[in-house]
Design a protein around this motif. Structure first.
Motif, PDB file in Angstrom:
ATOM      1  N   GLY A 222      39.318  34.469 -17.221  1.00  0.00           N
ATOM      2  CA  GLY A 222      40.774  34.335 -17.369  1.00  0.00           C
ATOM      3  C   GLY A 222      41.185  32.907 -17.056  1.00  0.00           C
ATOM      4  N   LEU A 223      42.433  32.759 -16.599  1.00  0.00           N
ATOM      5  CA  LEU A 223      42.960  31.415 -16.316  1.00  0.00           C
ATOM      6  C   LEU A 223      42.122  30.730 -15.244  1.00  0.00           C
ATOM      7  CD1 LEU A 223      45.615  30.410 -17.724  1.00  0.00           C
ATOM      8  CD2 LEU A 223      45.401  32.863 -17.774  1.00  0.00           C
ATOM      9  N   ALA A 224      41.791  31.453 -14.187  1.00  0.00           N
ATOM     10  CA  ALA A 224      41.069  30.842 -13.065  1.00  0.00           C
ATOM     11  C   ALA A 224      39.601  30.615 -13.403  1.00  0.00           C
ATOM     12  CB  ALA A 224      41.179  31.739 -11.829  1.00  0.00           C
TER      13      ALA A 224
ATOM     14  N   GLU B 170      32.325  37.340 -18.722  1.00  0.00           N
ATOM     15  CA  GLU B 170      33.632  37.924 -19.083  1.00  0.00           C
ATOM     16  C   GLU B 170      33.388  39.286 -19.722  1.00  0.00           C
ATOM     17  OE1 GLU B 170      37.066  37.599 -18.825  1.00  0.00           O
ATOM     18  OE2 GLU B 170      36.906  39.464 -19.964  1.00  0.00           O
ATOM     19  N   MET B 171      34.089  40.309 -19.223  1.00  0.00           N
ATOM     20  CA  MET B 171      33.769  41.673 -19.688  1.00  0.00           C
ATOM     21  C   MET B 171      34.386  42.027 -21.041  1.00  0.00           C
ATOM     22  SD  MET B 171      35.963  44.216 -17.283  1.00  0.00           S
ATOM     23  CE  MET B 171      37.751  44.248 -17.300  1.00  0.00           C
ATOM     24  N   ARG B 172      35.484  41.311 -21.406  1.00  0.00           N
ATOM     25  CA  ARG B 172      36.045  41.624 -22.728  1.00  0.00           C
ATOM     26  C   ARG B 172      35.160  41.001 -23.810  1.00  0.00           C
ATOM     27  NH1 ARG B 172      40.468  38.731 -23.202  1.00  0.00           N
ATOM     28  NH2 ARG B 172      40.127  37.616 -21.262  1.00  0.00           N
TER      29      ARG B 172
ATOM     30  N   CYS C  60      51.292  38.081 -20.818  1.00  0.00           N
ATOM     31  CA  CYS C  60      52.713  38.438 -20.971  1.00  0.00           C
ATOM     32  C   CYS C  60      53.470  37.228 -21.517  1.00  0.00           C
ATOM     33  CB  CYS C  60      53.249  38.928 -19.638  1.00  0.00           C
ATOM     34  SG  CYS C  60      54.893  39.579 -19.721  1.00  0.00           S
ATOM     35  N   SER C  61      54.240  36.551 -20.684  1.00  0.00           N
ATOM     36  CA  SER C  61      55.019  35.414 -21.175  1.00  0.00           C
ATOM     37  C   SER C  61      54.070  34.306 -21.667  1.00  0.00           C
ATOM     38  CB  SER C  61      55.895  34.912 -20.022  1.00  0.00           C
ATOM     39  OG  SER C  61      55.884  33.521 -19.942  1.00  0.00           O
TER      40      SER C  61
ATOM     41  N   VAL D  76      30.577  42.644 -14.752  1.00  0.00           N
ATOM     42  CA  VAL D  76      29.806  42.596 -13.514  1.00  0.00           C
ATOM     43  C   VAL D  76      30.403  43.696 -12.642  1.00  0.00           C
ATOM     44  CG1 VAL D  76      29.171  41.216 -11.509  1.00  0.00           C
ATOM     45  CG2 VAL D  76      29.319  40.156 -13.765  1.00  0.00           C
TER      46      VAL D  76
ATOM     47  N   SER E  60      38.074  45.042 -12.858  1.00  0.00           N
ATOM     48  CA  SER E  60      37.578  46.359 -13.299  1.00  0.00           C
ATOM     49  C   SER E  60      37.353  47.249 -12.083  1.00  0.00           C
ATOM     50  CB  SER E  60      36.293  46.201 -14.107  1.00  0.00           C
ATOM     51  OG  SER E  60      35.214  45.896 -13.254  1.00  0.00           O
TER      52      SER E  60
ATOM     53  N   GLN F 253      44.329  34.899  -9.234  1.00  0.00           N
ATOM     54  CA  GLN F 253      45.357  35.779  -8.670  1.00  0.00           C
ATOM     55  C   GLN F 253      44.784  36.744  -7.634  1.00  0.00           C
ATOM     56  OE1 GLN F 253      48.679  36.346 -10.964  1.00  0.00           O
ATOM     57  NE2 GLN F 253      49.121  38.428 -10.317  1.00  0.00           N
TER      58      GLN F 253
ATOM     59  N   GLY G 113      50.781  33.862 -10.827  1.00  0.00           N
ATOM     60  CA  GLY G 113      51.142  33.070 -12.001  1.00  0.00           C
ATOM     61  C   GLY G 113      49.944  32.409 -12.664  1.00  0.00           C
ATOM     62  N   TYR G 114      50.148  32.115 -13.962  1.00  0.00           N
ATOM     63  CA  TYR G 114      49.071  31.506 -14.754  1.00  0.00           C
ATOM     64  C   TYR G 114      48.621  30.165 -14.146  1.00  0.00           C
ATOM     65  CZ  TYR G 114      51.004  34.493 -18.551  1.00  0.00           C
ATOM     66  OH  TYR G 114      51.455  35.524 -19.314  1.00  0.00           O
TER      67      TYR G 114
HETATM   68  C1  LIG Z   1      51.052  42.993 -16.890  1.00  0.00           C
HETATM   69  C2  LIG Z   1      51.002  41.628 -16.329  1.00  0.00           C
HETATM   70  C3  LIG Z   1      51.919  40.669 -16.738  1.00  0.00           C
HETATM   71  C4  LIG Z   1      51.877  39.368 -16.223  1.00  0.00           C
HETATM   72  N1  LIG Z   1      52.775  38.456 -16.660  1.00  0.00           N
HETATM   73  C5  LIG Z   1      52.698  37.171 -16.220  1.00  0.00           C
HETATM   74  C6  LIG Z   1      53.574  36.163 -16.731  1.00  0.00           C
HETATM   75  O1  LIG Z   1      54.406  36.441 -17.590  1.00  0.00           O
HETATM   76  N2  LIG Z   1      53.465  34.906 -16.256  1.00  0.00           N
HETATM   77  C7  LIG Z   1      52.536  34.569 -15.334  1.00  0.00           C
HETATM   78  O2  LIG Z   1      52.485  33.387 -14.943  1.00  0.00           O
HETATM   79  N3  LIG Z   1      51.696  35.489 -14.824  1.00  0.00           N
HETATM   80  C8  LIG Z   1      51.752  36.784 -15.262  1.00  0.00           C
HETATM   81  N4  LIG Z   1      50.911  37.744 -14.767  1.00  0.00           N
HETATM   82  C9  LIG Z   1      49.982  37.371 -13.772  1.00  0.00           C
HETATM   83  C10 LIG Z   1      48.758  36.871 -14.531  1.00  0.00           C
HETATM   84  O3  LIG Z   1      47.885  37.910 -14.785  1.00  0.00           O
HETATM   85  C11 LIG Z   1      48.084  35.822 -13.773  1.00  0.00           C
HETATM   86  O4  LIG Z   1      49.012  34.823 -13.522  1.00  0.00           O
HETATM   87  C12 LIG Z   1      46.863  35.198 -14.416  1.00  0.00           C
HETATM   88  O5  LIG Z   1      46.462  35.752 -15.626  1.00  0.00           O
HETATM   89  C13 LIG Z   1      45.810  35.382 -13.400  1.00  0.00           C
HETATM   90  O6  LIG Z   1      44.717  34.633 -13.756  1.00  0.00           O
HETATM   91  P1  LIG Z   1      43.302  35.126 -13.296  1.00  0.00           P
HETATM   92  O7  LIG Z   1      42.307  34.239 -13.928  1.00  0.00           O
HETATM   93  O8  LIG Z   1      43.283  35.306 -11.845  1.00  0.00           O
HETATM   94  O9  LIG Z   1      43.185  36.590 -13.935  1.00  0.00           O
HETATM   95  P2  LIG Z   1      43.108  36.955 -15.504  1.00  0.00           P
HETATM   96  O10 LIG Z   1      43.747  35.925 -16.319  1.00  0.00           O
HETATM   97  O11 LIG Z   1      43.582  38.356 -15.617  1.00  0.00           O
HETATM   98  O12 LIG Z   1      41.545  36.899 -15.791  1.00  0.00           O
HETATM   99  C14 LIG Z   1      40.642  37.793 -15.216  1.00  0.00           C
HETATM  100  C15 LIG Z   1      39.532  38.026 -16.222  1.00  0.00           C
HETATM  101  O13 LIG Z   1      38.490  38.754 -15.578  1.00  0.00           O
HETATM  102  C16 LIG Z   1      37.989  39.722 -16.486  1.00  0.00           C
HETATM  103  N5  LIG Z   1      37.349  40.765 -15.671  1.00  0.00           N
HETATM  104  C17 LIG Z   1      37.932  41.682 -14.855  1.00  0.00           C
HETATM  105  N6  LIG Z   1      36.996  42.408 -14.211  1.00  0.00           N
HETATM  106  C18 LIG Z   1      35.774  41.933 -14.626  1.00  0.00           C
HETATM  107  C19 LIG Z   1      34.438  42.268 -14.300  1.00  0.00           C
HETATM  108  N7  LIG Z   1      34.149  43.225 -13.421  1.00  0.00           N
HETATM  109  N8  LIG Z   1      33.424  41.595 -14.912  1.00  0.00           N
HETATM  110  C20 LIG Z   1      33.698  40.586 -15.819  1.00  0.00           C
HETATM  111  N9  LIG Z   1      34.964  40.255 -16.161  1.00  0.00           N
HETATM  112  C21 LIG Z   1      35.997  40.895 -15.547  1.00  0.00           C
HETATM  113  C22 LIG Z   1      39.221  40.153 -17.263  1.00  0.00           C
HETATM  114  O14 LIG Z   1      38.869  40.719 -18.512  1.00  0.00           O
HETATM  115  C23 LIG Z   1      39.983  38.842 -17.407  1.00  0.00           C
HETATM  116  O15 LIG Z   1      39.630  38.157 -18.576  1.00  0.00           O
HETATM  117  C24 LIG Z   1      50.915  39.040 -15.256  1.00  0.00           C
HETATM  118  C25 LIG Z   1      49.980  40.002 -14.848  1.00  0.00           C
HETATM  119  C26 LIG Z   1      50.027  41.279 -15.365  1.00  0.00           C
HETATM  120  C27 LIG Z   1      49.014  42.283 -14.900  1.00  0.00           C
END
Ligand SMILES: Cc1cc2nc3c(=O)[nH]c(=O)nc-3n(C[C@H](O)[C@H](O)[C@H](O)COP(=O)(O)OP(=O)(O)OC[C@H]3O[C@@H](n4cnc5c(N)ncnc54)[C@H](O)[C@@H]3O)c2cc1C
Length: 467
Positions: free
Chosen positions: A10-12, A31-33, A51-52, A122, A142, A347, A353-354
């Motif tokens: 994801g973003l992080a 990445e699981m997707r 989302c946004s 994972v 997950s 997150q 946030g993204y």
């Molecule tokens: C419904 C919803 C709406 C949101 N809307 C906003 C918004 O409008 N603006 C905003 O700034 N933030 C929003 N957020 C918060 C947003 O999700 C985070 O800001 C940002 O995407 C988090 O980044 P991340 O990399 O931590 O997680 P993510 O971007 O969610 O990335 C996590 C990744 O890990 C993968 N994954 C999960 N489990 C496993 C596993 N076991 N093995 C391998 N891969 C795995 C997932 O498929 C995903 O690709 C929203 C969140 C949700 C749930």
């Protein structure tokens, strides 16, 4: 050299992978997707925006997230480069074409010679053999991995919903109306007997407030979120709907409190705020988790005596969100205290946030790469947006002693309340007031942050050497 394993693209995770690879370290990004989806993601692209399509304000002078953008650009962020390249018009905000953005991030990572992308879930904690790993699986981690994290960290340490009460900047609370006092002047561990800020309401104000909570527009839960009313964490509007007296016997009870400005008149109800960060710049509204829409929260909460001019560092909410109790579990480099070499990012660490998630990914990627290269992680100064956010996650948050069993750490966006304060500069020897003072202070903070960030990244020395 063994690779760093990053779980979650994801973003992080995407940013962490980029930073580590750019530092010269091999990375495997898991990445699981599309093998396994989440309830919110729709594509198999990396760094999908669920989302946004906005990265919020791009104003690096007077906005904390704009400052974070600027610091990330200085640090060579893949998320920011791809965001800038896919910008769509959005006034002062940085909004992006979500498909173009995700495609750009995916293509850059796929093309990097040091990065391998494994499309797989994972489902366990990283094996011991993965001696440098980062879990960046986000709010919708997950279930199998979430379960493994809960077992490793203790069941209380992993939350599946946030229950967020609003947070107010201390310097916007009117202390001519409010007063410091703990209920019954209780000192408690680490307290002084004056640990809370109290806002008094009379009967008319209280009843109007309760009615406003009932009438105000609310955000709905998504179908897959369920209705997570847990741990006695009811939204205030749900309590208000249970009867006009309910809040006065719950979070707004006036007992054990005497209005320091008007001791002979007993408040009919009291809103309490508790210090939220070690700096003392932020106070949270105790027990005020809510699903009221953000604009309505600002309108209704400003009717509380003492909060008429309140500026909110964070507004309330209740969402599906997997995150750990980072201030307890992680060291200052985002590493699990009980397992060296295993870091968390994004997150799941309790940022929101993204942009913030990507920023924490950026730091985790750099810290892990430094260790892989035999160097100590180089921490950003607390005066930078990077450092302020890292501080919120790993150390700055105040743990509440008086509500045992309750987790007080909740996710937060970057905001100026997380930075060490600065004095607003005087203009022509005169102190500024009101909005002018607030803007001058923000400019002083962002100027200090960018200078310190350049020094941290070694850019000042490089620029000086080039001259
Ligand atoms: C419904 C919803 C709406 C949101 N809307 C906003 C918004 O409008 N603006 C905003 O700034 N933030 C929003 N957020 C918060 C947003 O999700 C985070 O800001 C940002 O995407 C988090 O980044 P991340 O990399 O931590 O997680 P993510 O971007 O969610 O990335 C996590 C990744 O890990 C993968 N994954 C999960 N489990 C496993 C596993 N076991 N093995 C391998 N891969 C795995 C997932 O498929 C995903 O690709 C929203 C969140 C949700 C749930």
């Amino acid at each position: 050299m063994k690779p760093i394993h990053i779980i979650g693209g994801g973003l992080a995770g995407a940013e962490a992978a980029w930073q580590a690879a750019e530092a010269g370290v091999q990375v495997v990004l898991h990445e699981m997707r599309p093998v396994r989806g989440t309830d919110a993601h729709k594509t198999d692209g990396l760094a999908e925006l669920v989302c946004s399509n906005s990265f919020r304000s791009d104003d690096a002078e007077t906005n904390a997230v704009g400052l974070l953008h600027a610091e990330m650009r200085l640090a060579g962020s893949l998320i920011m480069t791809s965001g800038d390249a896919n910008q769509v018009p959005a006034g002062g905000a940085l909004a992006v074409d979500r498909d173009g953005f995700s495609a750009a991030v995916t293509a850059r990572l796929e093309a990097h010679p040091l990065i391998t992308i494994a499309r797989e879930e994972v489902a366990e904690l990283p094996p011991e053999d993965w001696d440098q790993a980062i879990i960046a699986t986000g709010p919708l981690t997950s279930p199998a991995l979430a379960e493994a994290i809960a077992v490793a960290t203790g069941s209380d340490a992993l939350a599946f919903f946030d229950a967020i009460a609003p947070i107010v900047h201390f310097d916007t609370i009117d202390m001519d109306v409010c007063w410091f006092q703990s209920r019954y002047d209780k000192v408690g561990p680490g307290g002084t007997g004056k640990d809370y800020i109290n806002c008094p309401l009379d009967k008319v104000q209280y009843e109007a407030f309760v009615q406003a909570l009932i009438d105000g527009p609310k955000s709905e839960f998504k179908e897959w979120e369920g209705t997570p009313y847990f741990d006695g964490c009811l939204p205030i509007e749900v309590m208000a709907e249970r009867g006009v007296e309910t809040l006065r016997h719950g979070p707004m009870k006036p007992m054990g409190l005497t209005n320091a400005h008007n001791p002979s008149v007993k408040a009919y109800a009291v809103v309490q705020l508790r210090q939220d960060n070690a700096l003392g710049t932020l106070y949270n509204m105790v027990g005020f988790q809510t699903k009221l829409k953000h604009a309505e929260q600002v309108r209704v909460f400003r009717t509380i005596p003492g909060l008429a001019n309140a500026e909110f560092a964070r507004l309330g909410g209740l969402h599906r969100n997997t995150y750990i109790n980072s201030p307890v579990l992680l060291d200052g480099t985002l590493q699990l205290k009980t397992r060296k070499g295993l870091r968390f990012a994004g997150q799941i660490t309790g940022c929101e946030g993204y942009v913030e998630s990507a920023a924490i990914g950026l730091l985790a990627g750099r810290f892990a790469a430094a260790e892989r290269l035999g160097r100590a992680p180089h921490l950003p100064p607390p005066t930078t947006a990077f450092g302020a956010l890292l501080g919120h996650i790993t150390g700055g948050h105040m743990v509440s002693d008086d509500e045992p069993g309750k987790r007080s750490f909740q996710p937060m966006n970057v905001n100026f309340g997380l930075f060490p304060p600065v004095e607003a500069p005087k203009v022509a020897g005169k102190r500024l007031r009101g909005k002018e003072k607030s803007l001058a202070r923000k400019r002083a903070m962002t100027g200090r942050a960018l200078a310190d960030c350049r020094r941290w990244l070694g850019l000042v020395a490089a620029a000086e050497a080039a001259e």
